[in-house]
Design an enzyme around this catalytic site. Structure first.
Site, short mmCIF file in Angstrom:
data_model
loop_
_atom_site.label_atom_id
_atom_site.label_comp_id
_atom_site.label_asym_id
_atom_site.label_seq_id
_atom_site.Cartn_x
_atom_site.Cartn_y
_atom_site.Cartn_z
N TYR A 1 0.86 -1.19 0.00
CA TYR A 1 0.00 0.00 0.00
C TYR A 1 0.89 1.24 0.00
O TYR A 1 1.68 1.44 0.93
CB TYR A 1 -0.91 0.03 1.24
CG TYR A 1 -1.73 1.32 1.29
CD1 TYR A 1 -2.96 1.41 0.67
CD2 TYR A 1 -1.22 2.46 1.91
CE1 TYR A 1 -3.68 2.60 0.66
CE2 TYR A 1 -1.93 3.66 1.91
CZ TYR A 1 -3.16 3.72 1.28
OH TYR A 1 -3.86 4.89 1.27
N TYR A 2 0.76 2.04 -1.03
CA TYR A 2 1.52 3.28 -1.10
C TYR A 2 0.63 4.50 -1.20
O TYR A 2 1.01 5.59 -0.79
CB TYR A 2 2.46 3.26 -2.32
CG TYR A 2 3.58 2.25 -2.18
CD1 TYR A 2 4.75 2.59 -1.50
CD2 TYR A 2 3.45 0.96 -2.67
CE1 TYR A 2 5.78 1.66 -1.34
CE2 TYR A 2 4.47 0.03 -2.51
CZ TYR A 2 5.62 0.38 -1.84
OH TYR A 2 6.62 -0.52 -1.67
N VAL B 1 2.76 -5.80 3.59
CA VAL B 1 4.16 -6.20 3.36
C VAL B 1 4.96 -5.14 2.60
O VAL B 1 6.14 -5.36 2.36
CB VAL B 1 4.26 -7.57 2.69
CG1 VAL B 1 3.78 -8.68 3.62
CG2 VAL B 1 3.50 -7.63 1.38
N GLU B 2 4.32 -4.05 2.23
CA GLU B 2 5.06 -2.93 1.66
C GLU B 2 4.29 -1.65 1.94
O GLU B 2 3.08 -1.58 1.71
CB GLU B 2 5.19 -3.04 0.12
CG GLU B 2 6.16 -4.07 -0.34
CD GLU B 2 6.36 -4.07 -1.85
OE1 GLU B 2 6.25 -3.00 -2.47
OE2 GLU B 2 6.60 -5.14 -2.40
N ASN B 3 5.01 -0.65 2.41
CA ASN B 3 4.48 0.70 2.61
C ASN B 3 5.69 1.55 2.94
O ASN B 3 6.58 1.11 3.66
CB ASN B 3 3.47 0.69 3.79
CG ASN B 3 3.01 2.08 4.19
OD1 ASN B 3 3.21 2.54 5.32
ND2 ASN B 3 2.39 2.78 3.27
#
Ligand code: BGP
Length: 489
Positions: A326-327, A387-389
């Site tokens: 999530y960006y 798992v991504e931000n």
């Protein structure tokens, strides 16, 4: 009765994430074969999404392989994690990481993808990485392949366009499951499955201009998607047979989408965009192609070639959790003239006037994270793992220090919203910030787009000592973890 939580659960998995092709380097060391990522040249961009797609044509690939292109390929060098993993993991441990998300470079294990035997040196490298993580009690989360397929499989049969890719992928899966059994609890078969719709080369080693379906780009993307979905389900089956205690889930790039206005046409477009994004967990968590997709396929002339038994494979091997990146949030509009466009995670969007932008023009939307967590949990009712931000930004070293209050602010505001979502009742099990150590950007291959708590002394052209420097955010994140998300100041 359900008890409302007042913060992060005690066993919450705090940590950071990287991908092999963006950190390891050593692209031709110890028997490693070439990967799709090794063939992506430096292509800097900041404020437009024109060249955001990291696609490679068959002609370019030929030139890159013959090495007469004069291009620079930063992912081949990474940040030398291959030789510095001990130092880097010690720094993760110093921050108190509970989990480290990493990926295994498929061509380190099967250099050509179709080799008879795996490459022992490649397997041994990850043994050493897991030894090091165990030493500090850090749980590995393994993305089995993160945007890198052995290039030979691209040349041989155009990557995941071919059903043969499933077998070659599963041979790889079996080898790593058996080897790392008992050492890795969390697995994801692929990174950001839905990026096939934007970047088929990156996501599945598919080169559009040589595709047998080249007259219909939708057919190319969804046929390759089908093969990755079957590969994911069969990997899930294999994982359960070999390691009944492990957890395996699907991983997507979450494209949380708002309608640009309250106009019903825009709302409908937002619904369609949402359906296309959750299509992947619909299949891998709920176990079947959802009804809405068939109309879409019909309208786009997509005819998925399935084999008998495919539906059963999907139905019987669903995942344990949804992991996602999530960006930012996106805007949906039915207006053929959508207005000012901004950049984003492999996909651009119309600008939302209520949101600030990063140095690379990606919208910043912490509340969108709370919305997304609620929406995914309401729909799928399985544990969620971010798992991504993170924030890609320019950093400056001053007197040996890096002051990055903008990064702290970005992360703090997202963590606050994660906490709200947990209080809302969402089962969120972990958070790994993207690029916990500076790494080569996926989209642009820039080194100057930094996400890390740890600065790496290397510029866009590969110059620098590779020295590691703790940024201000390093000490801040350490406190966040120590206080289990309570101390965000
Ligand atoms: C995701 C990828 C990562 C990554 C991140 C940030 O799509 O899974 O590999 O790098 O985006 O993107 P970028 O590196 O282009 O800033």
């Amino acid at each position: 009765m359900f008890k409302v939580k007042n913060g992060f659960p005690e066993n919450f998995l705090w940590g950071g994430a990287t991908a092999a092709s963006q950190v390891e380097g050593a692209y031709d060391v110890d028997g490693k074969g070439l990967s799709t990522s090794d063939m992506v040249p430096y292509k800097p961009m900041e404020h437009s999404n024109d060249n955001m797609k990291i696609e490679v044509t068959s002609e370019q690939l030929k030139a890159y392989l013959e090495d007469d292109s004069k291009e620079y390929f930063p992912k081949r060098k990474g940040v030398d994690f291959y030789h510095r993993y001990k130092e880097d993991i010690a720094l993760f441990a110093e921050m108190g990481f509970k989990v480290y998300r990493l990926s295994i470079a498929w061509p380190r294990i099967f250099p050509n993808g179709d080799d008879k035997e795996p490459n022992e040196a490649g397997l041994a490298f990850y043994d050493k990485v897991f030894d090091e993580l165990e030493k500090y009690g850090i749980e590995p989360f393994v993305t089995m392949t993160h945007y890198e397929m052995p290039i030979n499989l691209v040349l041989k049969y155009n990557g995941f366009e071919s059903r043969q890719a499933i077998d070659d992928y599963l041979r790889f899966a079996k080898v790593i499951f058996k080897r790392y059994k008992g050492r890795v609890k969390y697995w994801a078969p692929f990174n950001e499955l839905n990026m096939m719709l934007t970047s088929p080369y990156t996501c599945g080693g598919v080169i559009s201009d040589v595709s047998k379906y080249k007259d219909n780009e939708y057919q190319i993307k969804y046929q390759a998607t089908h093969h990755q979905l079957i590969a994911s389900a069969l990997a899930t089956k294999l994982c359960r047979e070999i390691m009944p205690d492990a957890k395996i889930g699907c991983m997507i790039a979450r494209l949380e989408t708002y309608a640009a206005t309250s106009k019903p046409e825009d709302q409908l477009q937002a619904l369609l965009d949402e359906q296309l994004n959750v299509f992947y967990p619909e299949v891998l968590i709920n176990g079947k192609y959802p009804n809405y997709i068939w109309r879409y396929f019909k309208e786009k002339g997509i005819n998925i070639e399935m084999e008998p038994g495919d539906e059963e494979i999907l139905r019987e091997n669903t995942g344990d959790f949804i992991a996602f990146s999530y960006y930012m949030t996106y805007m949906a509009t039915a207006n053929p003239e959508p207005g000012v466009q901004v950049s984003g995670n492999l996909v651009g969007t119309s600008q939302n006037p209520h949101l600030e932008l990063t140095d690379w023009d990606w919208p910043i939307d912490p509340i969108g994270l709370r919305i997304t967590l609620n929406r995914l949990y309401d729909r799928f009712k399985v544990p969620l793992f971010i798992v991504e931000n993170g924030l890609g930004a320019h950093d400056k070293v001053e007197d040996g220090k890096v002051h990055d209050p903008y990064r702290i602010d970005y992360l703090r505001r997202h963590i606050e919203q994660m906490k709200e979502a947990i209080i809302d009742g969402v089962d969120l099990i972990g958070y790994t910030t993207w690029g916990c150590i500076d790494l080569v950007s996926c989209g642009t291959s820039q080194m100057s787009k930094r996400y890390g708590f740890i600065y790496v002394d290397q510029d866009d052209h590969g110059n620098g000592t590779l020295e590691r420097i703790r940024k201000d955010s390093f000490y801040w994140y350490k406190k966040v973890i120590q206080s289990n998300g309570e101390d965000l100041e």
